[in-house]
Write a protein that holds these residues in place. Structure first.
Motif, PDB file in Angstrom:
ATOM      1  N   UNK A 199      43.840   6.603  17.248  1.00  0.00           N
ATOM      2  CA  UNK A 199      44.712   6.909  18.382  1.00  0.00           C
ATOM      3  C   UNK A 199      45.413   5.638  18.858  1.00  0.00           C
ATOM      4  N   UNK A 200      46.164   5.782  19.917  1.00  0.00           N
ATOM      5  CA  UNK A 200      46.935   4.658  20.449  1.00  0.00           C
ATOM      6  C   UNK A 200      46.210   3.959  21.595  1.00  0.00           C
ATOM      7  N   UNK A 201      45.003   4.416  21.933  1.00  0.00           N
ATOM      8  CA  UNK A 201      44.279   3.833  23.056  1.00  0.00           C
ATOM      9  C   UNK A 201      43.789   2.447  22.709  1.00  0.00           C
ATOM     10  N   UNK A 202      43.427   1.721  23.743  1.00  0.00           N
ATOM     11  CA  UNK A 202      42.854   0.389  23.582  1.00  0.00           C
ATOM     12  C   UNK A 202      41.504   0.337  24.281  1.00  0.00           C
ATOM     13  N   UNK A 203      40.736  -0.674  23.972  1.00  0.00           N
ATOM     14  CA  UNK A 203      39.439  -0.827  24.595  1.00  0.00           C
ATOM     15  C   UNK A 203      38.410   0.112  23.998  1.00  0.00           C
ATOM     16  N   UNK A 204      37.527   0.624  24.846  1.00  0.00           N
ATOM     17  CA  UNK A 204      36.430   1.481  24.368  1.00  0.00           C
ATOM     18  C   UNK A 204      36.908   2.812  23.809  1.00  0.00           C
ATOM     19  N   UNK A 205      38.024   3.304  24.301  1.00  0.00           N
ATOM     20  CA  UNK A 205      38.528   4.595  23.859  1.00  0.00           C
ATOM     21  C   UNK A 205      39.320   4.513  22.565  1.00  0.00           C
ATOM     22  N   UNK A 206      39.537   3.332  22.066  1.00  0.00           N
ATOM     23  CA  UNK A 206      40.337   3.167  20.855  1.00  0.00           C
ATOM     24  C   UNK A 206      39.539   3.614  19.626  1.00  0.00           C
ATOM     25  N   UNK A 207      40.208   4.282  18.711  1.00  0.00           N
ATOM     26  CA  UNK A 207      39.615   4.678  17.435  1.00  0.00           C
ATOM     27  C   UNK A 207      40.529   4.229  16.305  1.00  0.00           C
ATOM     28  N   UNK A 208      39.939   3.936  15.157  1.00  0.00           N
ATOM     29  CA  UNK A 208      40.702   3.467  14.006  1.00  0.00           C
ATOM     30  C   UNK A 208      40.805   4.586  12.980  1.00  0.00           C
ATOM     31  N   UNK A 209      41.816   4.505  12.164  1.00  0.00           N
ATOM     32  CA  UNK A 209      42.008   5.480  11.108  1.00  0.00           C
ATOM     33  C   UNK A 209      40.964   5.286  10.022  1.00  0.00           C
ATOM     34  N   UNK A 210      40.385   6.396   9.555  1.00  0.00           N
ATOM     35  CA  UNK A 210      39.308   6.328   8.567  1.00  0.00           C
ATOM     36  C   UNK A 210      39.530   7.333   7.447  1.00  0.00           C
TER      37      UNK A 210
END
Length: 315
Positions: A89-100
């Motif tokens: 997603x486009x969030x940053x910090x703890x809410x951020x997720x990476x593409x897998x």
């Protein structure tokens, strides 16, 4: 204690590719193994984004080397059961997720080990989709071409043929992701461990049931124990709990016991009372030949005789 399914012992070089094995994709990204059957589990092992990843028509291999260590592993196309692209997603910090990219397999004892690729050459969703499409086509083609060797039914082989030509992964940032089910998967083999056997000593208590005690002796091969015939309990109620037909035998034994009790206690008493009544009727008939009720008494006597004869025949 968990088992690492897709990482070789540290310092082991996997060697060159097999003869005729074709390289389909090559790049760098982070690699990790997760236990997908365990919620919110931590990775079993991780390799950084500098890890070299090679996708061939038979497997995916990955190698990371620094000044002191060499780490490598591989996953053959026999094993993946699900292939998923999970966009970040486009969030940053703890809410951020990476593409897998997730390759989920079936492991021993109901486990689901998974190999995950992220970062590096697959940071963006488009890059992940392209690599996942290469893997999907490679896995499907491998299983179709080797269907007889790995036991893929004809119906599943036809469905796998469709995955070779599409549909392709097409995700976007923050999306729900896409998953492809890969038919014909073979379970990942479990760890190879040396068998340990314990010597069993059997004793019997007063009830005739066996009490087992084990020592810590380790054997190279499984020992064979021959139990003496005299030591086998006669009832064998607890000694053979899993014998087929044991429940039916118990019901029949209970029925036989009840029938025996009836024959010992109920039937003699009934027969004795019936015989006494028959004797009284016979006495009345002999004492009163002119009795007006003699016909009725004759009928009762005949009925009693028929009743007693029928019971004797049915025994």
């Amino acid at each position: 204690m968990f088992h690492q399914h897709f990482l070789s012992t540290t310092g082991v070089d996997l060697g060159p590719l097999d003869t005729g094995e074709r390289v389909l994709w090559q790049g760098r990204c982070a690699v990790a193994e997760y236990a997908f059957d365990e919620a919110s589990s931590l990775p079993r092992w991780t390799l950084p984004e500098e890890t070299e990843v090679v996708v061939t028509d038979r497997r995916v291999r990955y190698t990371y080397a620094d000044d002191t260590t060499l780490s490598s592993g591989e996953l053959f196309w026999l094993w993946p059961q699900h292939l998923r692209v999970q966009p970040g997603n486009r969030d940053t910090g703890r809410n951020a997720t990476v593409t897998q990219i997730q390759l989920v397999c079936t492991g021993p004892d109901g486990s689901y080990p998974a190999l995950v690729f992220a970062g590096g050459s697959v940071t963006s969703v488009g890059e992940a989709d392209r690599l996942a499409n290469v893997m999907r086509q490679a896995i499907a083609r491998f299983r179709v071409e080797n269907a007889n060797e790995i036991g893929v039914p004809a119906v599943q082989s036809r469905m796998l043929s469709r995955l070779v030509i599409g549909p392709e992964f097409n995700n976007y940032v923050g999306g729900k992701g896409q998953t492809v089910n890969l038919l014909g998967a073979v379970p990942v083999p479990g760890p190879e461990t040396a068998p340990v056997y314990a010597e069993a000593t059997t004793s019997y208590d007063e009830s005739g049931y066996d009490n087992h005690a084990y020592d810590d002796t380790v054997y190279e091969a499984e020992p064979v124990y021959e139990q003496p015939v005299s030591a086998v309990p006669t009832s064998a109620g607890m000694g053979y709990p899993g014998r087929p037909g044991a429940a039916a035998d118990a019901i029949r034994a209970e029925q036989a016991m009840r029938a025996e009790q009836d024959s010992r206690y109920a039937e003699p008493d009934l027969a004795s009372r019936a015989a006494t009544l028959a004797a009284r009727v016979a006495s009345l008939l002999s004492d009163a030949p002119d009795n007006p009720d003699r016909g009725l008494l004759d009928g009762q006597s005949n009925n009693l005789s028929a009743y007693l004869n029928s019971r004797d025949q049915n025994r």
